[in-house]
Structures are given as C-alpha cells and as structure tokens.
Design an enzyme around this catalytic site. Structure first.
Site, short mmCIF file in Angstrom:
data_model
loop_
_atom_site.label_atom_id
_atom_site.label_comp_id
_atom_site.label_asym_id
_atom_site.label_seq_id
_atom_site.Cartn_x
_atom_site.Cartn_y
_atom_site.Cartn_z
N ASP A 40 0.85 -1.20 0.00
CA ASP A 40 0.00 0.00 0.00
C ASP A 40 0.88 1.24 0.00
O ASP A 40 2.05 1.20 0.37
CB ASP A 40 -1.01 -0.01 1.16
CG ASP A 40 -0.43 -0.61 2.43
OD1 ASP A 40 0.81 -0.76 2.52
OD2 ASP A 40 -1.20 -0.93 3.35
N GLU B 247 -5.64 3.52 3.69
CA GLU B 247 -6.21 4.12 4.91
C GLU B 247 -7.62 4.65 4.63
O GLU B 247 -8.37 4.92 5.55
CB GLU B 247 -5.32 5.26 5.42
CG GLU B 247 -3.91 4.84 5.82
CD GLU B 247 -3.86 3.94 7.04
OE1 GLU B 247 -4.89 3.77 7.72
OE2 GLU B 247 -2.78 3.39 7.31
C1 LIG Z 1 -3.61 -1.39 9.03
C2 LIG Z 1 -4.46 -0.23 9.37
O1 LIG Z 1 -4.17 0.48 10.31
N1 LIG Z 1 -5.52 -0.03 8.60
C3 LIG Z 1 -6.49 1.00 8.85
C4 LIG Z 1 -7.62 0.90 7.84
C5 LIG Z 1 -8.66 1.99 8.01
C6 LIG Z 1 -9.92 1.75 7.23
C7 LIG Z 1 -10.96 2.84 7.40
N2 LIG Z 1 -10.46 4.16 7.15
C8 LIG Z 1 -11.58 2.79 8.79
O2 LIG Z 1 -11.16 3.53 9.67
O3 LIG Z 1 -12.52 2.01 8.99
C9 LIG Z 1 -7.05 0.86 10.27
O4 LIG Z 1 -7.39 1.89 10.87
O5 LIG Z 1 -7.16 -0.27 10.80
#
Ligand SMILES: CC(=O)N[C@@H](CCC[C@H](N)C(=O)O)C(=O)O
Length: 375
Positions: free
Chosen positions: A70, A129
C-alpha cells in the site's frame, strides 16, 4: 544497470513524501522513476490511477504470484526525531507503507536479475487508509488480465522485534466500517440553553451511549470496537453549538456483529433525535472486508519460514485493525502477515519509528519464498 540507491535511502525518500489516498502523485512518480532504472526487458509496468502494477516476467510461466504494497500516508503531524521527516505538512507515513513499498522494490530488484519460471506481480495500491484502493484495483482491467494465482502482503508490527513475523491461518484482521454522524440542532446564546438544542451536549451523550453497543449488544466472545477519532462542533466558547460531527470507525470480528452494531447505532441515533430534538445523519463511508488468510498457504508459509530462514515465526491472535487487502484475499488465495519492526510507539502514532533492519529481513524472506513457489 546504474548504481541503485540502497533500500534504506529509498525508504527515507518515500518517508519524506507521504500523501493521502488517491493523491499519491509524488510517490507514484518516485516508484516509476526507480523502476525505470532497472533492466526493462523482464518488466511490464502499467499504472492505475495513482497505483502501479509491475509484472516481472517468468521464463516459462505456469502461474502468477503477487505481492501487494500500500502507498498512502496519514493526516498526522510527524513528531519523530528523524533527519528525514515528512516534508508534507500534516502528513506522515505512520502506518509503515513506506516500508511496504521499499520491500516491494527490493524484491523486484532481486527478481529482475534472477529470473524464475513463473510471473511475479507487484501491486502498488493507493488509499489503503481510506477510501480504499484494493477493491477498485481488483476490478480493473489490468488485474483481470494479470490475475494472480497466489497473493501476499505484509504489515509492519511495532510490537514484535526485528527478525520476527506473526500471522495465523483464517481470520487475521477485522471487518471495518467508517462511521460519520452529523447532528443538527438549534444554536443560540450560551446563557439561554433552554431556547436551544445544544449539539455539543447531544454529541457527548451519543459517544457514551454508543459504547454500550459493544458492551451490551455484541456477544462478549465475539469482539467489536467503536472508536471516535474526531469530534467537531460549534463556533466559539459562548455560543451554543448548532452542529456537531462525530468521525469514527466500527470494527467487528464477524459480519453478523457488524450488522448488529449498525442496527443498534441507528436505533440509538434515532433515540437521540427524539431526546435532543435534533436531526442526525449517519454515513458509513468506506467498509473493508475482513482479512482472511488461506489456511493451507499460510501454514505452508509459516513452515517454510521456520525451516528455511532465521526468522522467528509467531502464531498470533486476530487483530481489530482493518485492511482492504481483505478484498484481494476474498478473490485470490493467499495470506498477510505482520513484520516485526520494534517501535515503542505504535501504528498511527506521530512518533512511530520502525527499525529499518526489518526491510532486509522481509526482502530476504520474500525472495526465498518466491524462489520456492515460482520455480
Ligand atoms: C492497518 C491499518 O491500520 N488499517 C487501517 C484501515 C482503516 C480503514 C478505514 N479508514 C476505517 O477507519 O474504517 C485501520 O485503521 O485499521
């Protein structure tokens, strides 16, 4: 081949230019620039929005094996003591995507010089993200044409030491849904609350009420999280706020719990409208499919790593983190794993300082694993 920058230099260069989802223009340019310095006869490169697909052609391919990295950063003001801090105001690579991309370039560099039988595909994916690049990238024409038979990805893990990886067959990361709630009441003078509908008080009450959904509506043996990371509202200290906005995220281990949590949020928000005589609008933003590792492939990878490298392999628990890589794993067999980078500050923290030695650990591990799977 001209003298290439070291992987540490690449990581630091990328760290300086974090960009938000679908704005990864400089990042894409940097990656394309590096890729153009590699011998081109075995490489096929296609861009997709701010993302990139890189195929390293095999000698006599029977299948395609993929690695996904990513690309985006976060809206965070960096507070590390790095000499190579972010040059972009309020932006930081605080989730390790600078590592993930550097590792991909390291693996590509190895395989352009050491050809294997099968095709290898490297996917540089924007907007992990938010709002999510994996799902649309999966639907793209390039992905349909170059669809891999096996897909892998890693994520840095500050809580594990360098030289350790952690993963598990089956569920690794939660189902996620963003959550935005806009409240509208009636503003007015701070001294005349009885003539208004105060959205600061309503928002405060709602945050507290919604925590009861996790505590009282989700099976304690299942798991859920409701987190609000941002609240805005009002204009100045002596005016009662007409508007408030809550910005958060929902995480659940099961799809059923996600449905249940949303149902309960909607009921409580409706109750708030009646109780506080206000209007409320819920928007779920983007949702991510859970990350579910293929059982046999994950077990095989863990056994391979134990038997063929010095890397320590930990069987970990599921985490409430989300990852749109889950969409790719829903269509393509594969797995994701945590890469130990040992930092006292965790993911999404302004002082995250992953140890750079982990880059070499990951490149060596993935090169060995791809050599094993692609020959
Ligand atoms: C690995 C990681 O930290 N991923 C993020 C993905 C966020 C997805 C979306 N913006 C949300 O907040 O639901 C995470 O916060 O886990």
């Amino acid at each position: 081949m001209d003298q290439l920058p070291s992987l540490i230099t690449i990581r630091r260069d990328l760290h300086r230019i974090p960009e938000l989802g679908f704005q990864e223009f400089k990042t894409q340019e940097y990656l394309l620039n590096y890729l153009s310095s590699l011998p081109s006869e075995r490489l096929e490169i296609k861009t997709w929005k701010t993302g990139i697909f890189v195929k390293v052609k095999g000698i006599d391919p029977l299948k395609t094996i993929a690695y996904r990295a990513d690309m985006d950063g976060l809206p965070i003001v960096e507070e590390t003591d790095y000499s190579f801090q972010s040059e972009h105001t309020d932006r930081m690579h605080a989730c390790g995507h600078d590592f993930h991309m550097t590792i991909a370039l390291g693996i590509i560099t190895y395989f352009v010089q050491n050809q294997v039988r099968d095709d290898l595909l490297f996917i540089f994916q924007p907007a992990e993200e938010g709002p999510g690049g994996a799902e649309p990238m999966l639907q793209s024409e390039v992905m349909k044409e170059w669809k891999p038979d096996l897909i892998t990805a890693l994520h840095i893990a500050p809580e594990y030491p360098v030289g350790t990886i952690a993963t598990r067959p089956g569920l690794l990361f939660a189902n996620t849904s963003e959550l935005f709630i806009d409240l509208k009441g009636k503003g007015g003078h701070a001294a005349y609350p009885h003539t208004t509908q105060d959205m600061i008080v309503a928002a405060a009450s709602l945050v507290t009420q919604l925590q009861s959904v996790v505590a009282r509506n989700v099976d304690p043996l299942d798991s859920a999280v409701i987190t609000f990371g941002k609240i805005t509202g009002g204009t100045v200290q002596n005016i009662i706020a007409e508007n408030a906005r809550l910005e958060g995220t929902i995480r659940t281990l099961s799809v059923e719990s996600m449905e249940k949590v949303k149902e309960r949020i909607e009921a409580l928000v409706h109750g708030l409208e009646i109780g506080y005589a206000c209007k409320a609008v819920i928007d779920y933003g983007s949702m991510y499919h859970q990350v579910y590792n293929h059982h046999e492939l994950t077990e095989e990878f863990m056994d391979f790593t134990k038997g063929n490298t010095d890397t320590e392999v930990v069987l970990c628990r599921e985490a409430m983190t989300g990852e749109d890589f889950g969409y790719m794993l829903d269509e393509i067999p594969g797995f994701m794993f945590w890469l130990g980078v040992e930092s006292p500050y965790g993911l999404h923290h302004s002082k995250l300082q992953p140890k750079e030695e982990a880059i070499e650990t990951a490149v060596q591990l993935m090169c060995k694993y791809f050599l094993y799977k692609a020959n």
